[in-house]
Design a protein around this motif. Structure first.
Motif, PDB file in Angstrom:
ATOM      1  N   VAL A 136      -6.417  16.929   0.249  1.00 11.92           N
ATOM      2  CA  VAL A 136      -7.005  15.635   0.961  1.00 11.92           C
ATOM      3  C   VAL A 136      -5.913  14.924   1.894  1.00 11.92           C
ATOM      4  CG1 VAL A 136      -8.221  13.545   1.120  1.00 11.92           C
ATOM      5  CG2 VAL A 136      -8.894  15.327  -0.462  1.00 11.92           C
ATOM      6  N   CYS A 137      -4.748  14.880   1.402  1.00  6.89           N
ATOM      7  CA  CYS A 137      -3.773  14.334   2.193  1.00  6.89           C
ATOM      8  C   CYS A 137      -3.396  15.113   3.294  1.00  6.89           C
ATOM      9  CB  CYS A 137      -2.588  14.024   1.585  1.00  6.89           C
ATOM     10  SG  CYS A 137      -2.964  12.754   0.138  1.00  6.89           S
ATOM     11  N   VAL A 182       0.937  -1.006  -0.165  1.00  6.33           N
ATOM     12  CA  VAL A 182       0.119   0.084   0.030  1.00  6.33           C
ATOM     13  C   VAL A 182       0.967   1.075  -0.091  1.00  6.33           C
ATOM     14  CG1 VAL A 182      -1.914   1.287   1.095  1.00  6.33           C
ATOM     15  CG2 VAL A 182      -1.806  -1.076   1.351  1.00  6.33           C
ATOM     16  N   LEU A 183       0.763   1.990  -1.030  1.00  7.23           N
ATOM     17  CA  LEU A 183       1.598   3.174  -1.208  1.00  7.23           C
ATOM     18  C   LEU A 183       0.765   4.566  -1.303  1.00  7.23           C
ATOM     19  CD1 LEU A 183       3.324   1.662  -4.268  1.00  7.23           C
ATOM     20  CD2 LEU A 183       4.264   1.480  -2.002  1.00  7.23           C
ATOM     21  N   GLY A 184       1.436   5.599  -1.058  1.00 13.16           N
ATOM     22  CA  GLY A 184       0.633   6.981  -1.095  1.00 13.16           C
ATOM     23  C   GLY A 184       1.268   7.851  -0.108  1.00 13.16           C
ATOM     24  N   ALA A 185       0.823   9.343  -0.539  1.00 17.69           N
ATOM     25  CA  ALA A 185       1.497  10.452   0.137  1.00 17.69           C
ATOM     26  C   ALA A 185       1.370  10.227   1.723  1.00 17.69           C
ATOM     27  CB  ALA A 185       1.115  11.746  -0.326  1.00 17.69           C
ATOM     28  N   GLY A 186       1.869  11.027   2.579  1.00 14.61           N
ATOM     29  CA  GLY A 186       1.362  11.137   3.856  1.00 14.61           C
ATOM     30  C   GLY A 186       0.053  11.756   3.921  1.00 14.61           C
ATOM     31  N   GLY A 187      -0.667  11.158   4.833  1.00 16.16           N
ATOM     32  CA  GLY A 187      -2.085  11.496   5.065  1.00 16.16           C
ATOM     33  C   GLY A 187      -2.814  10.911   4.148  1.00 16.16           C
TER      34      GLY A 187
END
Length: 173
Positions: A91-92, A6-11
């Motif tokens: 949103v992040c 699972v990957l993605g920006a902080g938040g």
């Protein structure tokens, strides 16, 4: 879905999604921060960090959430599913701020440390533009065999959870 990165920006919601998937699919969840830092929250040597990831992903069943691009190839090469969380940067940012209010700058139960600096905020706001293209290129190079799920909203993440919940065989080999 037995080996999920699972990957993605902080938040973006990586930890929440990983926890929910782990519960639904009965998979152990590891947060990269747990491997990246020692108990005093010092960065461990890179060799220690990558060796821990190699041991972890050698297993048959796991979920790993986190963003280290330098070692993404390790996770992507073994994952059967890669989930990229890609909500709007604001949103992040709201997710980072919500986490700050909830944990007040400390380490929460999942092992993730809530640390907001100007660099963290810049990273979150520039993730989609500066970092995501490199993440996707790494996935293409090392994880093209895996199912790629690109979610652009919290609604998308909730719909994924609901699809898995209604399809009991979804997580079975």
């Amino acid at each position: 879905m037995q080996r999920i990165a699972v990957l993605g920006a902080g938040g973006a919601g990586k930890t929440v999604l990983a926890r929910r998937l782990g519960h639904l699919l009965d998979l152990p969840v590891t947060h990269l921060d747990q491997l990246r830092y020692d108990p005093a929250w010092n960065v461990v040597p890179e060799e220690t960090f990558t060796a821990a990831q190699r041991r972890l992903v050698a297993g048959d069943r796991w979920i790993v959430d986190g963003n280290s691009l330098a070692s993404l190839d390790i996770r992507a090469a073994r994952a059967d599913t890669i989930i990229v969380l890609d909500p709007h940067p604001l949103v992040c940012l709201a997710g980072v701020l919500r986490r700050r209010l909830k944990y007040r700058g400390g380490q929460h139960a999942d092992g993730v440390y809530d640390c907001i600096t100007l660099d963290v905020l810049r990273y979150v706001l520039s993730y989609r533009r500066r970092h995501l293209p490199r993440v996707l290129a790494c996935i293409q190079e090392h994880g093209s065999h895996a199912e790629l799920i690109h979610l652009t909203s919290r609604r998308d993440a909730n719909q994924l959870i609901n699809r898995i919940r209604t399809d009991p065989g979804r997580g079975q080999p």
